[in-house]
Motif scaffolding. Structure first.
Motif, PDB file in Angstrom:
ATOM      1  N   SER A  38      -6.274  41.657  51.501  1.00 54.37           N
ATOM      2  CA  SER A  38      -5.749  41.917  50.410  1.00 54.37           C
ATOM      3  C   SER A  38      -4.944  43.315  50.521  1.00 54.37           C
ATOM      4  O   SER A  38      -5.408  44.037  51.385  1.00 54.37           O
ATOM      5  N   SER A  39      -4.077  43.622  49.565  1.00 50.95           N
ATOM      6  CA  SER A  39      -3.405  44.887  49.902  1.00 50.95           C
ATOM      7  C   SER A  39      -3.678  45.792  48.649  1.00 50.95           C
ATOM      8  O   SER A  39      -3.175  47.065  48.785  1.00 50.95           O
ATOM      9  N   ASP A  40      -4.290  45.423  47.773  1.00 47.48           N
ATOM     10  CA  ASP A  40      -4.315  46.346  46.472  1.00 47.48           C
ATOM     11  C   ASP A  40      -5.534  45.800  45.621  1.00 47.48           C
ATOM     12  O   ASP A  40      -6.027  44.703  45.655  1.00 47.48           O
ATOM     13  N   THR A  41      -6.146  46.785  44.820  1.00 45.59           N
ATOM     14  CA  THR A  41      -7.216  46.382  44.068  1.00 45.59           C
ATOM     15  C   THR A  41      -7.097  45.734  42.836  1.00 45.59           C
ATOM     16  O   THR A  41      -8.105  44.709  42.201  1.00 45.59           O
ATOM     17  N   TYR A  42      -5.830  45.559  42.228  1.00 47.31           N
ATOM     18  CA  TYR A  42      -5.468  45.128  40.937  1.00 47.31           C
ATOM     19  C   TYR A  42      -5.570  43.427  41.135  1.00 47.31           C
ATOM     20  O   TYR A  42      -6.041  42.826  40.302  1.00 47.31           O
ATOM     21  N   GLY A  43      -5.102  43.056  42.303  1.00 47.26           N
ATOM     22  CA  GLY A  43      -4.800  41.597  42.536  1.00 47.26           C
ATOM     23  C   GLY A  43      -6.279  40.962  42.782  1.00 47.26           C
ATOM     24  O   GLY A  43      -6.512  40.044  42.346  1.00 47.26           O
ATOM     25  N   GLY A  44      -6.986  42.087  43.552  1.00 49.79           N
ATOM     26  CA  GLY A  44      -8.458  41.239  43.691  1.00 49.79           C
ATOM     27  C   GLY A  44      -9.198  41.260  42.211  1.00 49.79           C
ATOM     28  O   GLY A  44      -9.913  40.431  42.074  1.00 49.79           O
ATOM     29  N   LEU A  45      -8.929  42.383  41.537  1.00 49.50           N
ATOM     30  CA  LEU A  45      -9.619  42.403  40.073  1.00 49.50           C
ATOM     31  C   LEU A  45      -9.291  41.111  39.439  1.00 49.50           C
ATOM     32  O   LEU A  45     -10.117  40.491  38.717  1.00 49.50           O
ATOM     33  N   ARG A  46      -7.864  40.913  39.472  1.00 50.66           N
ATOM     34  CA  ARG A  46      -7.353  39.763  38.254  1.00 50.66           C
ATOM     35  C   ARG A  46      -8.048  38.317  38.985  1.00 50.66           C
ATOM     36  O   ARG A  46      -8.351  37.541  38.225  1.00 50.66           O
ATOM     37  N   ALA A  47      -8.261  38.377  40.383  1.00 49.15           N
ATOM     38  CA  ALA A  47      -8.694  36.974  40.805  1.00 49.15           C
ATOM     39  C   ALA A  47     -10.195  36.952  40.370  1.00 49.15           C
ATOM     40  O   ALA A  47     -10.680  35.962  40.384  1.00 49.15           O
ATOM     41  N   ALA A  48     -10.906  38.027  40.579  1.00 52.02           N
ATOM     42  CA  ALA A  48     -12.397  38.028  40.393  1.00 52.02           C
ATOM     43  C   ALA A  48     -12.701  37.534  39.035  1.00 52.02           C
ATOM     44  O   ALA A  48     -13.439  36.957  38.342  1.00 52.02           O
ATOM     45  N   GLN A  49     -11.735  38.114  37.956  1.00 56.67           N
ATOM     46  CA  GLN A  49     -11.868  37.865  36.701  1.00 56.67           C
ATOM     47  C   GLN A  49     -11.600  36.152  36.386  1.00 56.67           C
ATOM     48  O   GLN A  49     -12.362  35.548  35.569  1.00 56.67           O
ATOM     49  N   ALA A  50     -10.534  35.943  36.814  1.00 52.57           N
ATOM     50  CA  ALA A  50     -10.174  34.599  36.922  1.00 52.57           C
ATOM     51  C   ALA A  50     -11.445  33.575  37.549  1.00 52.57           C
ATOM     52  O   ALA A  50     -11.714  32.192  37.111  1.00 52.57           O
ATOM     53  N   LEU A  51     -11.914  33.949  38.575  1.00 52.84           N
ATOM     54  CA  LEU A  51     -13.178  33.105  39.544  1.00 52.84           C
ATOM     55  C   LEU A  51     -14.135  32.796  38.282  1.00 52.84           C
ATOM     56  O   LEU A  51     -14.794  31.652  38.560  1.00 52.84           O
ATOM     57  N   VAL A  52     -14.444  33.538  37.480  1.00 51.50           N
ATOM     58  CA  VAL A  52     -15.691  33.240  36.628  1.00 51.50           C
ATOM     59  C   VAL A  52     -14.971  31.692  35.764  1.00 51.50           C
ATOM     60  O   VAL A  52     -15.912  30.944  35.936  1.00 51.50           O
ATOM     61  N   GLY A  53     -14.041  31.727  35.371  1.00 47.12           N
ATOM     62  CA  GLY A  53     -13.688  30.434  34.491  1.00 47.12           C
ATOM     63  C   GLY A  53     -13.411  29.501  35.596  1.00 47.12           C
ATOM     64  O   GLY A  53     -13.711  28.105  35.130  1.00 47.12           O
ATOM     65  N   ARG A  54     -12.834  29.513  36.802  1.00 43.33           N
ATOM     66  CA  ARG A  54     -12.684  28.647  37.677  1.00 43.33           C
ATOM     67  C   ARG A  54     -14.032  28.196  38.235  1.00 43.33           C
ATOM     68  O   ARG A  54     -14.248  26.947  38.762  1.00 43.33           O
ATOM     69  N   ALA A  55     -15.031  28.861  38.421  1.00 43.39           N
ATOM     70  CA  ALA A  55     -16.325  28.481  38.915  1.00 43.39           C
ATOM     71  C   ALA A  55     -17.016  27.654  37.989  1.00 43.39           C
ATOM     72  O   ALA A  55     -17.990  26.685  38.256  1.00 43.39           O
ATOM     73  N   ALA A  56     -16.908  27.984  36.843  1.00 45.13           N
ATOM     74  CA  ALA A  56     -17.565  27.268  35.463  1.00 45.13           C
ATOM     75  C   ALA A  56     -16.841  25.815  35.650  1.00 45.13           C
ATOM     76  O   ALA A  56     -17.621  24.843  35.414  1.00 45.13           O
TER      77      ALA A  56
END
Length: 102
Positions: A38-56
């Motif tokens: 990755s190239s930026d923290t914001y994209g990773g942060l957004r993906a990590a936030q979405a990961l919670v719902g997708r993992a559920a």
């Protein structure tokens, strides 16, 4: 020129199809979080936030399969479906890039 036609998806139950879809969603998000790709923290942060719902949702797909008595995973069939849906390329984003590639 048209792109080559993809092979057909194998026959899947609705629950298996949901499992494959949810798994690929999680895989895509983990690939976006991968700090080696990755190239930026914001994209990773957004993906990590979405990961919670997708993992559920992935958990729910597996729970539904289990509750319906689908106790076996047909790995060969599901692997074929993942390949047709570009799973190998998507999974490669989760791994480290080859040495020397930056």
């Amino acid at each position: 020129m048209l792109p080559p036609e993809l092979p057909p998806l194998p026959a899947l139950t609705h629950a298996e199809s949901d499992l494959v879809d949810r798994f690929l969603e999680v895989l895509d998000l983990v690939g976006r979080i991968n700090p080696a790709r990755s190239s930026d923290t914001y994209g990773g942060l957004r993906a990590a936030q979405a990961l919670v719902g997708r993992a559920a949702a992935l958990r729910d797909a597996l729970t539904l399969m289990h509750e319906r008595g689908e106790s076996s995973i047909h790995a060969t069939t599901l692997a074929r479906a993942l390949r047709v849906l570009d799973g190998e390329r998507r999974a490669a984003r989760v791994t480290l890039p080859p040495a020397g590639e930056s």
